[in-house]
Design a protein around this motif. Structure first.
Motif, short mmCIF file in Angstrom:
data_model
loop_
_atom_site.label_atom_id
_atom_site.label_comp_id
_atom_site.label_asym_id
_atom_site.label_seq_id
_atom_site.Cartn_x
_atom_site.Cartn_y
_atom_site.Cartn_z
N TRP A 139 0.86 -1.17 0.00
CA TRP A 139 0.00 0.00 0.00
C TRP A 139 0.90 1.23 0.00
CZ3 TRP A 139 -4.33 -0.81 4.23
CH2 TRP A 139 -5.10 -1.92 3.88
N LEU A 140 0.71 2.12 -0.95
CA LEU A 140 1.51 3.33 -1.06
C LEU A 140 0.80 4.51 -0.44
CD1 LEU A 140 2.69 1.38 -3.23
CD2 LEU A 140 3.39 3.42 -4.44
N ASP A 141 1.48 5.18 0.47
CA ASP A 141 0.94 6.33 1.18
C ASP A 141 0.50 7.42 0.21
OD1 ASP A 141 0.26 8.14 3.17
OD2 ASP A 141 2.21 8.08 4.16
N GLU A 142 -0.37 8.29 0.68
CA GLU A 142 -0.95 9.32 -0.17
C GLU A 142 0.09 10.30 -0.71
OE1 GLU A 142 -3.69 11.96 1.82
OE2 GLU A 142 -2.63 11.69 3.69
N ASN A 143 1.25 10.42 -0.08
CA ASN A 143 2.27 11.34 -0.57
C ASN A 143 3.17 10.71 -1.64
OD1 ASN A 143 3.76 9.64 1.05
ND2 ASN A 143 4.35 11.17 2.53
N ILE A 144 2.80 9.53 -2.11
CA ILE A 144 3.52 8.85 -3.19
C ILE A 144 2.56 8.70 -4.37
CG2 ILE A 144 4.70 6.73 -3.87
CD1 ILE A 144 5.36 6.33 -0.87
N SER A 145 3.02 9.11 -5.53
CA SER A 145 2.17 9.09 -6.72
C SER A 145 1.66 7.68 -7.02
CB SER A 145 2.96 9.60 -7.92
OG SER A 145 2.24 9.39 -9.11
N PRO A 146 0.38 7.57 -7.40
CA PRO A 146 -0.17 6.26 -7.77
C PRO A 146 0.56 5.59 -8.93
CG PRO A 146 -1.94 7.84 -7.42
CD PRO A 146 -0.65 8.61 -7.37
N ILE A 147 1.25 6.37 -9.77
CA ILE A 147 2.00 5.76 -10.88
C ILE A 147 3.10 4.83 -10.35
CG2 ILE A 147 3.71 7.62 -11.18
CD1 ILE A 147 2.02 5.67 -14.02
N GLY A 153 12.89 13.27 1.17
CA GLY A 153 11.75 14.12 0.89
C GLY A 153 11.26 14.01 -0.54
N ASN A 154 10.65 15.08 -0.99
CA ASN A 154 10.07 15.12 -2.32
C ASN A 154 11.12 14.93 -3.40
OD1 ASN A 154 7.57 15.57 -1.20
ND2 ASN A 154 7.71 17.78 -1.39
N CYS A 155 10.75 14.20 -4.42
CA CYS A 155 11.60 14.00 -5.58
C CYS A 155 10.70 13.59 -6.74
CB CYS A 155 12.66 12.93 -5.31
SG CYS A 155 12.01 11.29 -4.94
N SER A 156 11.28 13.49 -7.92
CA SER A 156 10.48 13.11 -9.08
C SER A 156 10.02 11.65 -8.94
CB SER A 156 11.30 13.27 -10.36
OG SER A 156 12.32 12.29 -10.41
N ASN A 157 8.96 11.33 -9.64
CA ASN A 157 8.48 9.95 -9.64
C ASN A 157 9.56 9.00 -10.17
OD1 ASN A 157 5.97 10.60 -8.63
ND2 ASN A 157 5.04 10.78 -10.64
N GLN A 158 10.28 9.44 -11.19
CA GLN A 158 11.32 8.60 -11.78
C GLN A 158 12.42 8.30 -10.75
OE1 GLN A 158 11.23 7.20 -14.86
NE2 GLN A 158 13.05 6.07 -14.28
#
Length: 121
Positions: free
Chosen positions: A11-19, A86-91
């Motif tokens: 399960w991926l937390d809401e702060n991680i993109s669904p992609i 912290g925040n970073c690109s999805n890639q």
């Protein structure tokens, strides 16, 4: 196909993109679901923890310290992959996960580790 494929889910937390869930599912052949698709993105962390606990074979992937504290204090299930950056690109996030995910699976599912940490470096 691995023996854990049908039993475990991420399960991926809401702060991680669904992609990321789709990319991971394609990579590791384990069910990966975003909190968004589970309709949990507005749900309190304790409720999510309890829901995952009731399902037993869930590994949460999160950057949220609350999940780390819940698993540390209340135990497993669920297990946790804790992202210590912290925040970073999805890639970039996917590349970090891809390099560590099999080690995480080995230690969380087949070993006795409760929290697997992935650091920025």
């Amino acid at each position: 196909m691995n023996t854990f494929t049908n039993d475990w889910e991420f399960w991926l937390d809401e702060n991680i993109s669904p992609i990321i869930a789709k990319w991971l599912m394609d990579e590791i052949n384990i069910k990966c679901i975003s909190f968004h698709f589970l309709k949990l993105n507005k749900t309190a962390d304790l409720e999510i923890y309890n829901l995952a606990r009731s399902k037993e074979k869930v590994i949460i992937i999160s950057k949220d310290l609350d999940f780390r504290e819940l698993v540390s204090w209340k135990g497993t299930p669920p297990k946790l992959i804790f992202l210590e950056f912290g925040n970073c690109s999805n890639q970039l996030l996917y590349e970090k996960l891809k390099t560590k995910i099999y080690d995480a699976i080995q230690q969380l599912i087949y070993g006795d580790l409760d929290i697997f940490e992935i650091k920025k470096d």
